[in-house]
Design a protein around this motif. Structure first.
Motif, mmCIF file in Angstrom:
data_model
loop_
_atom_site.group_PDB
_atom_site.id
_atom_site.type_symbol
_atom_site.label_atom_id
_atom_site.label_comp_id
_atom_site.label_asym_id
_atom_site.label_seq_id
_atom_site.Cartn_x
_atom_site.Cartn_y
_atom_site.Cartn_z
ATOM 1 N N LEU A 151 0.828 -1.209 0.000
ATOM 2 C CA LEU A 151 0.000 0.000 0.000
ATOM 3 C C LEU A 151 0.863 1.261 0.000
ATOM 4 O O LEU A 151 0.609 2.203 -0.749
ATOM 5 C CB LEU A 151 -0.918 -0.049 1.232
ATOM 6 C CG LEU A 151 -1.734 1.171 1.626
ATOM 7 C CD1 LEU A 151 -2.608 1.641 0.475
ATOM 8 C CD2 LEU A 151 -2.632 0.822 2.819
ATOM 9 N N GLY A 203 2.309 1.780 -3.410
ATOM 10 C CA GLY A 203 1.294 2.275 -4.329
ATOM 11 C C GLY A 203 1.000 3.746 -4.096
ATOM 12 O O GLY A 203 0.884 4.533 -5.045
ATOM 13 N N MET A 228 -11.928 2.218 4.923
ATOM 14 C CA MET A 228 -11.412 3.504 4.461
ATOM 15 C C MET A 228 -12.506 4.556 4.533
ATOM 16 O O MET A 228 -13.682 4.236 4.305
ATOM 17 C CB MET A 228 -10.936 3.369 3.009
ATOM 18 C CG MET A 228 -9.727 2.461 2.863
ATOM 19 S SD MET A 228 -9.513 1.860 1.165
ATOM 20 C CE MET A 228 -10.491 0.372 1.212
ATOM 21 N N THR A 272 -15.729 2.721 3.112
ATOM 22 C CA THR A 272 -15.451 1.805 2.003
ATOM 23 C C THR A 272 -14.646 0.653 2.585
ATOM 24 O O THR A 272 -13.769 0.884 3.420
ATOM 25 C CB THR A 272 -14.609 2.532 0.929
ATOM 26 O OG1 THR A 272 -15.374 3.611 0.413
ATOM 27 C CG2 THR A 272 -14.222 1.590 -0.205
ATOM 28 N N VAL A 273 -14.947 -0.567 2.169
ATOM 29 C CA VAL A 273 -14.221 -1.703 2.753
ATOM 30 C C VAL A 273 -13.673 -2.652 1.678
ATOM 31 O O VAL A 273 -14.302 -2.877 0.651
ATOM 32 C CB VAL A 273 -15.112 -2.485 3.754
ATOM 33 C CG1 VAL A 273 -16.294 -3.148 3.046
ATOM 34 C CG2 VAL A 273 -14.300 -3.551 4.496
ATOM 35 N N VAL A 274 -12.461 -3.137 1.931
ATOM 36 C CA VAL A 274 -11.914 -4.279 1.194
ATOM 37 C C VAL A 274 -11.784 -5.382 2.233
ATOM 38 O O VAL A 274 -11.057 -5.228 3.213
ATOM 39 C CB VAL A 274 -10.537 -3.950 0.571
ATOM 40 C CG1 VAL A 274 -9.863 -5.224 0.052
ATOM 41 C CG2 VAL A 274 -10.688 -2.936 -0.550
ATOM 42 N N LEU A 318 -8.452 -12.814 -0.795
ATOM 43 C CA LEU A 318 -7.711 -11.824 -1.574
ATOM 44 C C LEU A 318 -6.283 -11.782 -1.018
ATOM 45 O O LEU A 318 -6.080 -11.456 0.146
ATOM 46 C CB LEU A 318 -8.388 -10.454 -1.426
ATOM 47 C CG LEU A 318 -7.772 -9.275 -2.182
ATOM 48 C CD1 LEU A 318 -7.830 -9.509 -3.690
ATOM 49 C CD2 LEU A 318 -8.486 -7.978 -1.817
ATOM 50 N N GLU A 323 -2.055 -8.222 -3.302
ATOM 51 C CA GLU A 323 -3.057 -7.699 -4.227
ATOM 52 C C GLU A 323 -3.970 -6.715 -3.510
ATOM 53 O O GLU A 323 -4.350 -5.679 -4.052
ATOM 54 C CB GLU A 323 -3.894 -8.826 -4.836
ATOM 55 C CG GLU A 323 -3.291 -9.523 -6.028
ATOM 56 C CD GLU A 323 -3.084 -8.625 -7.238
ATOM 57 O OE1 GLU A 323 -2.040 -7.940 -7.272
ATOM 58 O OE2 GLU A 323 -3.923 -8.612 -8.150
ATOM 59 N N ALA A 333 -2.252 -3.318 -3.190
ATOM 60 C CA ALA A 333 -2.253 -2.542 -4.435
ATOM 61 C C ALA A 333 -3.648 -2.003 -4.740
ATOM 62 O O ALA A 333 -3.806 -0.875 -5.211
ATOM 63 C CB ALA A 333 -1.746 -3.411 -5.586
ATOM 64 N N GLN A 334 -4.674 -2.817 -4.467
ATOM 65 C CA GLN A 334 -6.055 -2.376 -4.722
ATOM 66 C C GLN A 334 -6.451 -1.254 -3.758
ATOM 67 O O GLN A 334 -7.068 -0.272 -4.155
ATOM 68 C CB GLN A 334 -7.011 -3.568 -4.591
ATOM 69 C CG GLN A 334 -8.485 -3.250 -4.849
ATOM 70 C CD GLN A 334 -8.784 -2.906 -6.302
ATOM 71 O OE1 GLN A 334 -7.955 -3.124 -7.174
ATOM 72 N NE2 GLN A 334 -9.947 -2.327 -6.558
ATOM 73 N N GLU A 360 -5.143 2.055 -4.834
ATOM 74 C CA GLU A 360 -5.933 2.675 -5.888
ATOM 75 C C GLU A 360 -7.225 3.278 -5.329
ATOM 76 O O GLU A 360 -7.601 4.401 -5.666
ATOM 77 C CB GLU A 360 -6.255 1.646 -6.978
ATOM 78 C CG GLU A 360 -6.953 2.289 -8.155
ATOM 79 C CD GLU A 360 -7.166 1.343 -9.326
ATOM 80 O OE1 GLU A 360 -6.277 0.506 -9.589
ATOM 81 O OE2 GLU A 360 -8.228 1.447 -9.950
ATOM 82 N N VAL A 361 -7.888 2.527 -4.428
ATOM 83 C CA VAL A 361 -9.135 3.029 -3.842
ATOM 84 C C VAL A 361 -8.857 4.313 -3.046
ATOM 85 O O VAL A 361 -9.617 5.282 -3.131
ATOM 86 C CB VAL A 361 -9.785 1.945 -2.947
ATOM 87 C CG1 VAL A 361 -11.004 2.509 -2.229
ATOM 88 C CG2 VAL A 361 -10.182 0.725 -3.781
ATOM 89 N N LEU A 402 -15.570 4.013 -8.676
ATOM 90 C CA LEU A 402 -14.252 3.428 -8.959
ATOM 91 C C LEU A 402 -13.984 3.356 -10.449
ATOM 92 O O LEU A 402 -14.878 3.273 -11.228
ATOM 93 C CB LEU A 402 -14.164 2.033 -8.344
ATOM 94 C CG LEU A 402 -14.041 2.056 -6.825
ATOM 95 C CD1 LEU A 402 -14.174 0.669 -6.257
ATOM 96 C CD2 LEU A 402 -12.692 2.643 -6.407
#
Lengths: 460, 260
Positions: free
Chosen positions: B151, B154, B208, B222-224, B232, B236, B239-240, B243-244, B260
């Protein structure tokens, strides 16, 4: 993601027939509402099932290019599409047609006419795989363990074995229904040289210009026996190796595997033809089908209904040739589309002529990196950058195709190391290996993913 | 039971994945069964003794349950926090018992921690990265380092530098609403351990938000999620998330309104 689809075309110029098939690949974001997209092909809708045409030949050694283009143009009109509307697909020249002098030219001309993103392809291995997918053997194997498809066409018989949805083996035999051609009176018009030799060895009195129903049936049986040998059901004769299209023998399917038959000859294998003129197609296809039905093959394996028979290869090319990459990837859009990238396995880079001339991009295949750490990614990125920077000409993109879900992280690391010194395409969740050729299309799924066609072989 | 040989270890029952466990004796089609098993995280092929589970399957179930409980009840080790260079702090929960019973206290920093962070964290940062134990300390130990390093790389490519990273013990997601205004962070990304299950006890999420504060609704986040070796992959995810985060800063919003 808005509703999105790709219009996909398949064109198959085979030994006997030329066909086209148009489908719509419906894309869907399978991740629902999260911010990590997962673009998948959710459905394949048939747009147009083409007619079946005899492949027009200029001579024994040349395809009638103009006539083939005429067929495709008329079929496009009937389907209500034009080349500009087509997003992806494949033109494949199969069987004996692939050996015609102008095969490559025909494929490339057709691909250009068919649409900017339609790829030209050939090769018995790819043909086997597309036919098996069109027949549905791959999906059958998910439910049933092992399944193989035998696509018996005019010039060749293509074999592809799947286990649990994955390709295990493919191969091709020079056995087909049109290797002996017969006129309506039953008089033999043509015998392919290999078949003539097979008949000689087997003591079958077959000669051009003569009519001999019993000898024709014996010839068809001898051809079916070659297939039995390939599938491990009969001891291999001295003649057998002659019928391996690319000289490579196959691993037979496991006992009890499911079998689907496709190709022009398939319908007769499932149902007796029920009388009528056995030579009505001008060849011995019907006889060959009957002999395969009576052979050991349906007894030794479990016959299942294919999704397609005579159209299996064209449906495979039209609806099953394009895959969608993973959805967390990195790419320079202006580099796309990319065509015919030779694939080179990174683990075997020393043995391969990676960047033969430095001007052509190659697809670097990266395998066996499940759950890499940050350090693993940095190390790989540094090695890739050094390798690429030292060999490729300026402006040639670095194309990395990863097996495992890691492309976004790797792409980011490469950008950090290279500081934008070269364009980059880094994608994942694609299975490919050295010897394959790869086409990468324009972004799909709101730009999250790339359509990819992996071809096992193109013209040599 | 086999006789115990001195000096030899008995097998670790919690090793490997429960889904790879196959206890059916003399299966008619083992390969077919394994294919079905591979398609689900449910426990198939555990076999039985009379009407009960087989002993091994029962033990395996209890081992996984214990693993899930351990993930909740274990602290992230102090030497892990030190090795990562995190600034160790805590919410207003005095102990784990209070943490589990009082979610509201898990959303507020302790007085001591507020003081520490006000002094040591960067103020007015564009992005504040934070880590909290949440309901799985194991998730943080397994994934946080790879996510953070990727992160940060990125974000650096997008011209965004990040400062010191706080580690918050007894942490709930909502603590970001308390933390961000304290140092006037423009956007926050909080890595936090997810509630463990019997399938995986090491899953982590990244929450986030743009200018979080206690007045914002949950839909502002916002959640990953599902970041772990079998979900996941951490790199990866890193990196995602990068971007978010850049999209959040560009659009000056987060949650369901984010494009997005």
């Amino acid at each position: 993601m808005r509703k999105e689809s790709l219009l996909s075309v398949g064109i198959d110029v085979g030994t006997t027939t030329t066909q086209i098939f148009v489908s719509r690949l419906m894309l869907e974001n399978a991740s629902g509402s999260t911010v990590v997209p997962a673009i998948k092909i959710a459905a394949r809708e048939t747009v147009y099932r083409g007619n079946i045409f005899f492949t027009p030949l200029e001579s024994e050694t040349e395809i009638d290019m103009e006539a083939v283009c005429g067929i495709v143009a008329a079929e496009y009109r009937a389907a209500g599409i034009s080349g500009g509307m087509v997003d992806t697909g494949a033109v494949i020249i199969t069987g004996e047609s692939a050996h015609k002098r102008n095969a490559e030219k025909v494929a490339q001309l057709l691909a250009r006419f068919a649409g900017d993103f339609v790829v030209a392809a050939a090769g018995p291995a790819l043909e086997s795989v597309l036919a098996a997918r069109g027949a549905g053997a791959d999906e059958l194997s998910v439910a049933r363990g092992s399944a193989f498809n035998l696509d018996i066409g005019g010039g060749t018989s293509n074999y592809a074995l799947y286990s649990g949805g994955e390709l295990r083996e493919s191969g091709c035999f020079d056995i087909g229904g049109r290797l002996i051609r017969v006129d309506p009176a039953g008089q033999i018009e043509y015998i392919a040289p290999k078949i003539a030799r097979l008949c000689k060895w087997s003591g079958i009195p077959l000669r051009v210009g003569r009519a001999d129903a019993a000898a024709l049936r014996r010839a068809a049986r001898a051809m079916a026996e070659i297939l039995e040998m390939g599938l491990g059901l009969r001891e291999k004769s001295k003649a057998y190796p002659e019928f391996l299209t690319d000289g490579r023998d196959i691993a037979p399917p496991p006992p009890g595997a499911c079998v689907t038959f496709s190709g022009g000859v398939a319908d007769v294998i499932y149902r007796p033809p029920g009388g009528g003129d056995p030579y009505r197609y001008g060849d011995i296809g019907l006889l060959l089908g009957e002999e395969i039905r009576k052979s050991r093959i349906p007894q030794a394996f479990r016959p299942e209904s294919p999704r397609e028979t005579i159209r299996a290869t064209v449906v495979g090319a039209g609806a099953h040739s394009t895959a969608i990459s993973g959805s967390t990837i990195a790419y320079s859009r202006e580099q796309l589309p990319l065509r015919n990238l030779p694939a080179v396995n990174w683990a075997r880079r020393a043995e391969s002529a990676l960047y033969g001339d430095g001007d052509t991009p190659v697809a670097v295949i990266i395998q066996d990196m499940k759950n890499p750490s940050y350090q693993d990614i940095q190390l790989l990125a540094a090695e890739l950058c050094a390798w690429h920077g030292g060999r490729a000409a300026e402006g040639v993109p670095l194309v990395a195709v990863c097996e495992n879900d890691m492309a976004k992280a790797l792409g980011q690391a490469i950008r950090a190391v290279s500081r934008g010194a070269f364009p980059l395409i880094c994608l994942d969740s694609v299975a490919a290996d050295s010897g394959d050729y790869i086409d990468i299309g324009l972004p799909a799924g709101d730009g999250s993913a790339l359509p990819v066609v992996v071809k096992t072989l193109i013209f040599g | 039971m086999t006789e115990k040989i001195p000096g030899e270890m008995i097998p670790d029952i919690s090793e490997g994945q429960a889904r790879d466990w196959f206890a059916v004796p003399r299966p008619a089609d083992a390969e077919g069964y394994l294919r079905l098993q591979a398609a689900t995280s449910a426990r198939l092929g555990v076999w039985r003794a009379g009407t009960r589970y087989a002993t091994q399957s029962m033990l395996r179930f209890r081992a996984d349950w214990a693993g899930a409980r351990d993930a909740v009840n274990t602290d992230v080790p102090a030497d892990f926090i030190a090795a990562c260079g995190f600034l160790a702090g805590s919410t207003q929960c005095a102990d784990r018992e209070v943490y589990l019973r009082r979610p509201d206290l898990g959303r507020r920093l302790s007085g001591e921690t507020r003081e520490l962070y006000a002094g040591k964290l960067a103020h007015d940062a564009r992005v504040l990265l934070a880590v909290g134990d949440g309901l799985s300390s194991a998730a943080i130990c397994a994934n946080a380092a790879d996510v953070i390093l990727t992160l940060q790389q990125g974000l650096a490519l997008a011209g965004i530098e990040t400062g010191p990273i706080p580690f918050i013990k007894y942490c709930r997601v909502g603590v970001m609403d308390d933390l961000a205004p304290l140092v006037r962070a423009e956007a926050v990304c909080l890595l936090i351990g997810e509630r463990p299950g019997l399938v995986c006890a090491e899953s982590m999420s990244a929450y986030m938000a743009y200018r979080p504060d206690p007045g914002r609704p949950e839909s502002w986040r916002t959640v990953v999620s599902n970041i772990h070796a079998g979900g996941l992959p951490p790199v990866e995810a890193g990196a995602q998330i990068a971007e978010v985060m850049t999209r959040i800063l560009e659009q000056k919003l987060s949650g369901v309104a984010l494009e997005l």
